[in-house]
Design a protein around this motif. Structure first.
Motif, PDB file in Angstrom:
ATOM      1  N   SER A 381      43.606  36.319  55.836  1.00 63.52           N
ATOM      2  CA  SER A 381      42.979  37.610  56.166  1.00 63.52           C
ATOM      3  C   SER A 381      41.630  37.769  55.465  1.00 63.52           C
ATOM      4  N   GLY A 382      40.579  37.871  56.267  1.00 63.54           N
ATOM      5  CA  GLY A 382      39.269  38.173  55.700  1.00 63.54           C
ATOM      6  C   GLY A 382      39.211  39.579  55.141  1.00 63.54           C
ATOM      7  N   GLN A 383      39.934  40.480  55.791  1.00 64.83           N
ATOM      8  CA  GLN A 383      39.994  41.867  55.327  1.00 64.83           C
ATOM      9  C   GLN A 383      40.604  41.947  53.930  1.00 64.83           C
ATOM     10  N   LEU A 384      41.748  41.295  53.740  1.00 64.17           N
ATOM     11  CA  LEU A 384      42.386  41.303  52.427  1.00 64.17           C
ATOM     12  C   LEU A 384      41.503  40.643  51.385  1.00 64.17           C
ATOM     13  N   ARG A 385      40.930  39.502  51.746  1.00 63.60           N
ATOM     14  CA  ARG A 385      40.110  38.752  50.799  1.00 63.60           C
ATOM     15  C   ARG A 385      38.943  39.585  50.274  1.00 63.60           C
ATOM     16  N   SER A 386      38.279  40.304  51.172  1.00 63.44           N
ATOM     17  CA  SER A 386      37.101  41.080  50.759  1.00 63.44           C
ATOM     18  C   SER A 386      37.479  42.285  49.911  1.00 63.44           C
ATOM     19  N   ARG A 387      38.694  42.809  50.108  1.00 64.67           N
ATOM     20  CA  ARG A 387      39.098  44.012  49.378  1.00 64.67           C
ATOM     21  C   ARG A 387      39.642  43.712  47.985  1.00 64.67           C
ATOM     22  N   ILE A 388      40.196  42.528  47.778  1.00 66.24           N
ATOM     23  CA  ILE A 388      40.959  42.288  46.552  1.00 66.24           C
ATOM     24  C   ILE A 388      40.226  41.464  45.509  1.00 66.24           C
ATOM     25  N   LYS A 389      39.094  40.857  45.868  1.00 65.50           N
ATOM     26  CA  LYS A 389      38.526  39.850  44.968  1.00 65.50           C
ATOM     27  C   LYS A 389      38.029  40.414  43.644  1.00 65.50           C
ATOM     28  N   ASN A 390      37.836  41.718  43.548  1.00 58.84           N
ATOM     29  CA  ASN A 390      37.369  42.315  42.288  1.00 58.84           C
ATOM     30  C   ASN A 390      38.432  43.172  41.600  1.00 58.84           C
ATOM     31  N   LEU A 391      39.681  43.028  42.014  1.00 58.65           N
ATOM     32  CA  LEU A 391      40.754  43.841  41.433  1.00 58.65           C
ATOM     33  C   LEU A 391      41.380  43.139  40.230  1.00 58.65           C
ATOM     34  N   LYS A 392      41.464  43.862  39.102  1.00 55.92           N
ATOM     35  CA  LYS A 392      42.103  43.336  37.902  1.00 55.92           C
ATOM     36  C   LYS A 392      42.818  44.475  37.185  1.00 55.92           C
ATOM     37  N   PRO A 393      44.010  44.219  36.648  1.00 62.84           N
ATOM     38  CA  PRO A 393      44.728  45.280  35.928  1.00 62.84           C
ATOM     39  C   PRO A 393      44.069  45.598  34.593  1.00 62.84           C
ATOM     40  N   HIS A 394      44.119  46.857  34.217  1.00 62.52           N
ATOM     41  CA  HIS A 394      43.637  47.331  32.912  1.00 62.52           C
ATOM     42  C   HIS A 394      44.869  47.414  32.011  1.00 62.52           C
ATOM     43  N   TYR A 478      41.035  51.326  45.192  1.00 68.31           N
ATOM     44  CA  TYR A 478      40.674  50.121  44.452  1.00 68.31           C
ATOM     45  C   TYR A 478      40.045  50.465  43.098  1.00 68.31           C
ATOM     46  N   GLN A 479      39.257  51.514  43.041  1.00 66.94           N
ATOM     47  CA  GLN A 479      38.710  51.967  41.760  1.00 66.94           C
ATOM     48  C   GLN A 479      39.831  52.395  40.823  1.00 66.94           C
ATOM     49  N   GLN A 480      40.807  53.096  41.354  1.00 69.40           N
ATOM     50  CA  GLN A 480      41.922  53.527  40.521  1.00 69.40           C
ATOM     51  C   GLN A 480      42.780  52.353  40.054  1.00 69.40           C
ATOM     52  N   LEU A 481      42.925  51.350  40.910  1.00 70.41           N
ATOM     53  CA  LEU A 481      43.681  50.167  40.494  1.00 70.41           C
ATOM     54  C   LEU A 481      43.047  49.511  39.272  1.00 70.41           C
ATOM     55  N   ASN A 482      41.740  49.434  39.253  1.00 66.62           N
ATOM     56  CA  ASN A 482      41.041  48.804  38.131  1.00 66.62           C
ATOM     57  C   ASN A 482      41.156  49.605  36.843  1.00 66.62           C
ATOM     58  N   GLU A 483      41.686  50.815  36.934  1.00 66.75           N
ATOM     59  CA  GLU A 483      41.918  51.638  35.746  1.00 66.75           C
ATOM     60  C   GLU A 483      43.397  51.687  35.388  1.00 66.75           C
ATOM     61  N   SER A 484      44.207  50.847  36.055  1.00 69.26           N
ATOM     62  CA  SER A 484      45.665  50.947  35.927  1.00 69.26           C
ATOM     63  C   SER A 484      46.271  49.618  35.478  1.00 69.26           C
ATOM     64  N   ARG A 485      47.410  49.719  34.816  1.00 71.21           N
ATOM     65  CA  ARG A 485      48.137  48.527  34.361  1.00 71.21           C
ATOM     66  C   ARG A 485      49.208  48.088  35.355  1.00 71.21           C
ATOM     67  N   LEU A 486      49.659  49.034  36.189  1.00 72.18           N
ATOM     68  CA  LEU A 486      50.758  48.780  37.112  1.00 72.18           C
ATOM     69  C   LEU A 486      50.587  49.660  38.331  1.00 72.18           C
ATOM     70  N   CYS A 487      50.953  49.117  39.491  1.00 71.88           N
ATOM     71  CA  CYS A 487      50.962  49.908  40.726  1.00 71.88           C
ATOM     72  C   CYS A 487      52.403  50.099  41.170  1.00 71.88           C
ATOM     73  N   VAL A 488      52.763  51.332  41.474  1.00 66.16           N
ATOM     74  CA  VAL A 488      54.077  51.652  42.016  1.00 66.16           C
ATOM     75  C   VAL A 488      53.873  52.154  43.443  1.00 66.16           C
ATOM     76  N   SER A 489      54.436  51.449  44.413  1.00 69.49           N
ATOM     77  CA  SER A 489      54.271  51.823  45.818  1.00 69.49           C
ATOM     78  C   SER A 489      55.632  52.189  46.395  1.00 69.49           C
ATOM     79  N   ALA A 502      46.161  40.429  45.500  1.00 66.47           N
ATOM     80  CA  ALA A 502      45.259  40.468  44.344  1.00 66.47           C
ATOM     81  C   ALA A 502      45.953  40.018  43.064  1.00 66.47           C
ATOM     82  N   ASP A 503      47.232  39.680  43.150  1.00 67.99           N
ATOM     83  CA  ASP A 503      48.032  39.293  41.982  1.00 67.99           C
ATOM     84  C   ASP A 503      48.035  40.414  40.941  1.00 67.99           C
TER      85      ASP A 503
END
Length: 593
Positions: A381-394, A478-489, A502-503
């Motif tokens: 998925s090009g869509q997924l790839r472009s959205r996740i490449k800068n995501l990292k847990p805080h 995505y901005q909020q993810l970069n400020e978070s240690r864990l995502c609960v969906s 995004a691992d």
């Protein structure tokens, strides 16, 4: 006589209180009648709420299969009727592309409302129902977008219930002097940045002037970032055009004489007879009175001789694109559709997935393949790839808790909570918040959905767990993810596919009886469940959060978790740093075939 009140029940079909009689006992047709913002009113009334007919989820699935058969029959008839009306000779695939989404929506919507009225009749509790007086303007929307907006709100549903009750004739009813409420304004207008609006207008003007050889592959609503889409187009030998033209739908008044020519043959059931009566009057004007205008405008604005058309969600509200694509498909142009979110390949049933595959020559998925359907092609998925490449847990950040909001009325056939079942979903969120430790609760940030559908989610949550932070600000997910240690969906859709790809440390929980999984995907979810990633109850998810919250990244990066995550992503959230070259090869192959 005072005691007579005990035996009188007025049926209230919607939340419009003008059609309630508060001096009588009230039978609410469903939870959609009881707006949380009106709780101070209805909680004081002597009332009952009718059980929802699709709480039997196996019946819901069987009804989905039944309605699909009715849809195919109606589509076949409307193909002939609309060809006669517009003096055309297009195959059913042409009309499936143009009217297909509206047709399945309206069939499912009328059937759901019909079953609710049948349930009210069978209860034998209703002695009267107040109905609005008829009006001349009708409820034929301008286009699919306007129609989709209407069906989520009370005025349109008041009209549908009224038509069903009068058609059935089994409930005593009184026509009031009150007209139906006016139709709601369209709240689903897409937000575009000023630069995008300008670019779209410029490219729209230039599109008819571009050489056909440089416009053979047209991308519309690709969900790929503009710069990456431009690179892909150049690599394919095409002019870079990440901002395709848009066609604004014009309003046309309904013409009764024209619509009277549309004849639907009724089946053997009362419901099919009801469809025969209602479908012609509800057909959006773009498909009837405005057909020729839209057809000509679309062919003028879009490229003249495409060999391949690619889109994700352009086959719903983009009427100009649909008309243009449908016409070129009849001339041999290949139509490639693509997955653009979650639930695809996972859900036990999905009318949307089925439609997008059925209209296409090929359908790109995020790694899965439909059984016995060669049209589905697993792709990165090009869509997924472009959205996740800068995501990292805080590592010292919050816990981002992502929820969903679903309409009060049933509107489309997915294996998701339907209509009033969303109340059960809200209860599960409360149970999760109550199950976590105080230290975990202080870290929780619940991201509210942009749409509320009159559920008053913010007010409900503030009452249920005041200590949890609610976020309604401008930051992206995505901005909020970069400020978070864990995502609960807490729902089965796009969010966790993005965090998996995004691992990013992720916990999932949802009611498996409301988010049914198809058999081919079940082994992958069983692995997530065994690994402690997916939980069937909020209490189980809360217990896991209590264990891992201090260092969720260490848990997530363990070899066992990573092996399961990678296996799941390869099937349902596939990404690749080389996705563009892979797409180029596949698209060139399709273009030559």
């Amino acid at each position: 006589v005072p005691w007579a009140k005990l035996y009188l029940m007025l049926l209230a079909t919607t939340a419009d209180q003008r059609f309630w009689e508060t001096d009588k006992r009230i039978l609410f047709l469903g939870e959609w009648c009881r707006l949380y913002s009106q709780k101070h009113i209805w909680s004081q009334l002597d009332h009952e709420v009718l059980p929802y007919h699709w709480d039997d989820r196996e019946k819901l699935y069987q009804d989905y299969l039944l309605l699909d058969q009715i849809y195919e029959s109606c589509l076949s008839q409307l193909t002939e009727q609309l060809n006669n009306l517009h003096q055309t000779d297009f195959p059913s695939r042409y009309w499936r592309i143009i009217i297909g989404p509206w047709l399945f929506y309206i069939i499912e919507i009328i059937y759901d409302r019909y079953l609710s009225i049948c349930a009210a009749e069978m209860s034998r509790k209703v002695t009267n129902v107040l109905l609005p007086k008829s009006h001349d303007t009708g409820w034929a929307a301008t286009d699919f977008s306007e129609f989709r907006n209407w069906v989520l709100w009370d005025p349109f549903n008041q009209y549908i219930y009224s038509e069903i009750i009068q058609f059935s004739g089994n409930l005593l009813h009184k026509i009031t002097d009150l007209p139906p409420s006016s139709s709601p304004k369209n709240i689903e207008t897409a937000f575009l940045k000023p630069f995008n609006i300008i670019a779209q207008k410029i490219m729209g003007k230039l599109s008819p002037l571009q050489p056909d050889s440089m416009n053979e592959m047209v991308f519309f609503n690709s969900y790929i970032k503009p710069i990456e889409l431009a690179r892909l187009q150049i690599s394919l030998g095409q002019l870079p055009n990440p901002y395709p033209p848009k066609v604004k739908t014009k309003h046309f008044s309904t013409k009764k004489m024209m619509r009277d020519k549309i004849k639907i043959t009724a089946g053997s059931t009362t419901f099919e007879a009801l469809l025969k009566k209602m479908l012609p009057s509800l057909l959006p004007t773009t498909y009837a009175e405005g057909y020729q205008n839209m057809h000509q405008h679309a062919l003028h604005v879009f490229p003249r001789n495409p060999k391949l058309i690619y889109t994700t969600n352009g086959l719903y509200g983009e009427e100009g694109f649909k008309f243009w694509a449908a016409w070129h498909v009849t001339r041999g142009t290949k139509l490639v559709t693509s997955q653009h979110g979650g639930h695809y390949g996972l859900a036990k049933w999905s009318a949307q997935e089925k439609h997008e595959i059925k209209v296409a020559d090929k359908n790109f998925t995020w790694g899965w393949k439909a059984k016995d359907d060669p049209r589905t092609i697993p792709m990165a998925s090009g869509q997924l790839r472009s959205r996740i490449k800068n995501l990292k847990p805080h590592t010292s950040g919050d816990i981002l808790w992502v929820g969903v909001c679903l309409p009060r009325y049933s509107y489309w056939m997915y294996s998701i909570p339907v209509g009033p079942q969303f109340v059960d979903y809200l209860t599960d969120q409360k149970r999760f918040a109550e199950g976590v430790l105080d230290d975990v609760r202080r870290l929780l940030v619940y991201r509210l959905n942009a749409k509320d559908y009159n559920w008053s989610i913010k007010e409900r949550f503030s009452e249920m767990f005041s200590s949890v932070k609610l976020y309604t600000g401008p930051k992206s997910f995505y901005q909020q993810l970069n400020e978070s240690r864990l995502c609960v969906s807490s729902y089965n859709s796009t969010t966790y596919l993005e965090t998996f790809a995004a691992d990013f440390p992720t916990l999932l929980f949802w009611n498996p009886n409301h988010w049914e999984i198809r058999p081919s995907a079940q082994p992958y979810f069983d692995e997530l469940r065994e690994a402690g990633i997916l939980h069937d109850t909020p209490e189980s998810a809360a217990s896991k959060a209590n264990i891992i919250y201090q260092d969720p990244l260490a848990w997530w990066q363990s070899p066992g978790i990573q092996k399961i995550r990678k296996r799941f992503c390869d099937r349902f959230a596939r990404t690749s740093p080389y996705w563009m070259s892979e797409w180029k090869e596949e698209l060139q192959k399709l273009n030559k075939d």
